[in-house]
Design a protein around this motif. Structure first.
Motif, PDB file in Angstrom:
ATOM      1  N   SER A  26      -7.766   1.223  -0.685  1.00 24.06           N
ATOM      2  CA  SER A  26      -6.770   1.304   0.382  1.00 24.06           C
ATOM      3  C   SER A  26      -7.138   2.429   1.332  1.00 24.06           C
ATOM      4  O   SER A  26      -7.294   3.576   0.917  1.00 24.06           O
ATOM      5  CB  SER A  26      -5.375   1.555  -0.200  1.00 24.06           C
ATOM      6  OG  SER A  26      -5.083   0.628  -1.224  1.00 24.06           O
ATOM      7  N   ASP A  27      -7.272   2.103   2.622  1.00 25.72           N
ATOM      8  CA  ASP A  27      -7.557   3.094   3.653  1.00 25.72           C
ATOM      9  C   ASP A  27      -6.498   2.977   4.738  1.00 25.72           C
ATOM     10  O   ASP A  27      -6.391   1.936   5.393  1.00 25.72           O
ATOM     11  CB  ASP A  27      -8.944   2.874   4.258  1.00 25.72           C
ATOM     12  CG  ASP A  27     -10.056   3.161   3.260  1.00 25.72           C
ATOM     13  OD1 ASP A  27     -10.199   4.320   2.867  1.00 25.72           O
ATOM     14  OD2 ASP A  27     -10.762   2.211   2.875  1.00 25.72           O
ATOM     15  N   ILE A  28      -5.736   4.067   4.917  1.00 22.05           N
ATOM     16  CA  ILE A  28      -4.663   4.070   5.906  1.00 22.05           C
ATOM     17  C   ILE A  28      -4.837   5.266   6.829  1.00 22.05           C
ATOM     18  O   ILE A  28      -4.925   6.407   6.367  1.00 22.05           O
ATOM     19  CB  ILE A  28      -3.280   4.109   5.237  1.00 22.05           C
ATOM     20  CG1 ILE A  28      -3.100   2.896   4.312  1.00 22.05           C
ATOM     21  CG2 ILE A  28      -2.168   4.143   6.289  1.00 22.05           C
ATOM     22  CD1 ILE A  28      -1.829   2.920   3.495  1.00 22.05           C
ATOM     23  N   TYR A  29      -4.889   5.006   8.126  1.00 18.67           N
ATOM     24  CA  TYR A  29      -5.017   6.050   9.142  1.00 18.67           C
ATOM     25  C   TYR A  29      -3.764   5.985  10.002  1.00 18.67           C
ATOM     26  O   TYR A  29      -3.526   4.999  10.693  1.00 18.67           O
ATOM     27  CB  TYR A  29      -6.277   5.830   9.985  1.00 18.67           C
ATOM     28  CG  TYR A  29      -6.539   6.905  11.007  1.00 18.67           C
ATOM     29  CD1 TYR A  29      -7.467   7.919  10.763  1.00 18.67           C
ATOM     30  CD2 TYR A  29      -5.866   6.921  12.224  1.00 18.67           C
ATOM     31  CE1 TYR A  29      -7.716   8.898  11.702  1.00 18.67           C
ATOM     32  CE2 TYR A  29      -6.104   7.894  13.169  1.00 18.67           C
ATOM     33  CZ  TYR A  29      -7.037   8.890  12.902  1.00 18.67           C
ATOM     34  OH  TYR A  29      -7.271   9.863  13.844  1.00 18.67           O
ATOM     35  N   LEU A  30      -2.958   7.040   9.938  1.00 14.98           N
ATOM     36  CA  LEU A  30      -1.682   7.085  10.646  1.00 14.98           C
ATOM     37  C   LEU A  30      -1.683   8.274  11.600  1.00 14.98           C
ATOM     38  O   LEU A  30      -1.643   9.420  11.166  1.00 14.98           O
ATOM     39  CB  LEU A  30      -0.530   7.208   9.646  1.00 14.98           C
ATOM     40  CG  LEU A  30       0.896   7.305  10.192  1.00 14.98           C
ATOM     41  CD1 LEU A  30       1.312   5.971  10.812  1.00 14.98           C
ATOM     42  CD2 LEU A  30       1.864   7.689   9.077  1.00 14.98           C
ATOM     43  N   THR A  31      -1.751   7.996  12.907  1.00 13.19           N
ATOM     44  CA  THR A  31      -1.740   9.095  13.876  1.00 13.19           C
ATOM     45  C   THR A  31      -0.384   9.780  13.891  1.00 13.19           C
ATOM     46  O   THR A  31      -0.272  10.990  13.751  1.00 13.19           O
ATOM     47  CB  THR A  31      -2.087   8.575  15.281  1.00 13.19           C
ATOM     48  OG1 THR A  31      -3.364   7.943  15.235  1.00 13.19           O
ATOM     49  CG2 THR A  31      -2.142   9.719  16.280  1.00 13.19           C
ATOM     50  N   SER A  32       0.671   8.997  14.079  1.00 11.82           N
ATOM     51  CA  SER A  32       2.036   9.513  13.999  1.00 11.82           C
ATOM     52  C   SER A  32       2.934   8.382  13.525  1.00 11.82           C
ATOM     53  O   SER A  32       2.498   7.240  13.396  1.00 11.82           O
ATOM     54  CB  SER A  32       2.500  10.054  15.356  1.00 11.82           C
ATOM     55  OG  SER A  32       2.545   9.016  16.313  1.00 11.82           O
ATOM     56  N   GLY A  33       4.190   8.692  13.259  1.00 14.66           N
ATOM     57  CA  GLY A  33       5.094   7.687  12.721  1.00 14.66           C
ATOM     58  C   GLY A  33       5.417   7.966  11.270  1.00 14.66           C
ATOM     59  O   GLY A  33       5.312   9.105  10.803  1.00 14.66           O
ATOM     60  N   GLU A  34       5.802   6.916  10.524  1.00 13.83           N
ATOM     61  CA  GLU A  34       6.232   7.082   9.139  1.00 13.83           C
ATOM     62  C   GLU A  34       5.629   6.011   8.246  1.00 13.83           C
ATOM     63  O   GLU A  34       5.474   4.860   8.656  1.00 13.83           O
ATOM     64  CB  GLU A  34       7.760   6.991   9.040  1.00 13.83           C
ATOM     65  CG  GLU A  34       8.513   8.038   9.838  1.00 13.83           C
ATOM     66  CD  GLU A  34      10.013   7.861   9.748  1.00 13.83           C
ATOM     67  OE1 GLU A  34      10.465   7.107   8.860  1.00 13.83           O
ATOM     68  OE2 GLU A  34      10.728   8.461  10.563  1.00 13.83           O
ATOM     69  N   ILE A  35       5.309   6.402   7.017  1.00 13.87           N
ATOM     70  CA  ILE A  35       4.905   5.434   6.005  1.00 13.87           C
ATOM     71  C   ILE A  35       5.687   5.727   4.731  1.00 13.87           C
ATOM     72  O   ILE A  35       5.736   6.864   4.262  1.00 13.87           O
ATOM     73  CB  ILE A  35       3.376   5.455   5.744  1.00 13.87           C
ATOM     74  CG1 ILE A  35       3.020   4.428   4.672  1.00 13.87           C
ATOM     75  CG2 ILE A  35       2.880   6.837   5.349  1.00 13.87           C
ATOM     76  CD1 ILE A  35       1.539   4.158   4.557  1.00 13.87           C
ATOM     77  N   ALA A  36       6.338   4.689   4.203  1.00 12.18           N
ATOM     78  CA  ALA A  36       7.131   4.805   2.980  1.00 12.18           C
ATOM     79  C   ALA A  36       6.480   3.954   1.901  1.00 12.18           C
ATOM     80  O   ALA A  36       6.228   2.765   2.098  1.00 12.18           O
ATOM     81  CB  ALA A  36       8.559   4.355   3.235  1.00 12.18           C
ATOM     82  N   ILE A  37       6.200   4.591   0.752  1.00 10.25           N
ATOM     83  CA  ILE A  37       5.515   3.924  -0.352  1.00 10.25           C
ATOM     84  C   ILE A  37       6.405   3.996  -1.585  1.00 10.25           C
ATOM     85  O   ILE A  37       6.883   5.077  -1.950  1.00 10.25           O
ATOM     86  CB  ILE A  37       4.169   4.608  -0.638  1.00 10.25           C
ATOM     87  CG1 ILE A  37       3.265   4.570   0.604  1.00 10.25           C
ATOM     88  CG2 ILE A  37       3.483   3.957  -1.830  1.00 10.25           C
ATOM     89  CD1 ILE A  37       2.069   5.483   0.518  1.00 10.25           C
ATOM     90  N   LYS A  38       6.613   2.862  -2.242  1.00 11.88           N
ATOM     91  CA  LYS A  38       7.454   2.839  -3.444  1.00 11.88           C
ATOM     92  C   LYS A  38       6.962   1.775  -4.414  1.00 11.88           C
ATOM     93  O   LYS A  38       6.690   0.638  -4.018  1.00 11.88           O
ATOM     94  CB  LYS A  38       8.915   2.576  -3.077  1.00 11.88           C
ATOM     95  CG  LYS A  38       9.873   2.636  -4.267  1.00 11.88           C
ATOM     96  CD  LYS A  38      11.311   2.489  -3.817  1.00 11.88           C
ATOM     97  CE  LYS A  38      12.273   2.409  -5.000  1.00 11.88           C
ATOM     98  NZ  LYS A  38      12.230   3.636  -5.833  1.00 11.88           N
TER      99      LYS A  38
END
Length: 202
Positions: A21-33
């Motif tokens: 898994s490769d995730i690139y987030l400049t801004s914003g939100e990521i919720a993992i559950k």
């Protein structure tokens, strides 16, 4: 497998099994559950990351200026780098945890860490109710450490200036180098200093 690049937005990952898994987030939100990931890489510039009740094999997470929160997660092997962001961890389990805190703030509570390697540069670390086997603390610039209710087979400090306050500590402390002000209270264990100019106060 998953490969995501997001400039701004909100992402939710819930009850999924992931390989690489490769995730690139400049801004914003990521919720993992409730996810299960074998090889997890996440980078954020100024975004917010929340992980809860998830299981990770190998994890590589970099927070440049944003926020990272993790609770009730399990990590087998994680490298976490905090630039000038905020890290909040509670009730996690780690087999191997390497944390590099460049100029940010990290708070870790009620967690079990088999091997903890912490590298600090002018940053803040607060820890409460930690159980560990090996606990290595390295500081290359002025940093602040506050640790309460700590247990480890061996604490090792290699420090360059800063301030350490520790109370309710169980375990031996090995001071390789310390130009810091160290205050210890309620210690059950021995303190060993590698050099005569190192200091420790009981």
């Amino acid at each position: 497998d998953i490969d995501l690049k997001i400039n701004n937005g909100k992402i939710g990952l819930t009850e999924v099994s992931l390989g690489v898994s490769d995730i690139y987030l400049t801004s914003g939100e990521i919720a993992i559950k409730d996810i299960d990931s074998t090889d997890f890489t996440l980078y954020t510039d100024s975004g917010t990351i929340n992980s809860n009740s998830s299981k990770y094999g190998k994890a590589n997470i970099e927070v440049v200026r944003g926020k990272y929160a993790s609770s009730e997660d399990y990590y087998k092997d994680i490298y976490l780098q905090n630039g000038s962001g905020e890290i909040a961890i509670k009730e996690n389990q780690y087999e191997k945890f390497e944390l590099k805190n460049i100029s940010g703030t990290s708070i870790i509570q009620k967690s079990k860490i088999n091997q903890f390697d912490y590298h600090s540069v002018a940053s803040i670390l607060n820890m409460t109710e930690i159980i560990s086997t090996t606990f290595n603390l390295t500081s290359t610039n002025a940093s602040q450490f506050t640790m309460v209710d700590m247990k480890a087979n061996l604490f090792t400090f290699d420090l360059n200036t800063g301030y350490i306050t520790m109370s309710k500590v169980v375990g031996d402390i090995n001071i390789i180098k310390s130009l810091s002000n160290i205050t210890l209270s309620e210690l059950v264990g021995d303190v060993k200093e590698a050099k005569s100019d190192d200091s420790a106060e009981d």
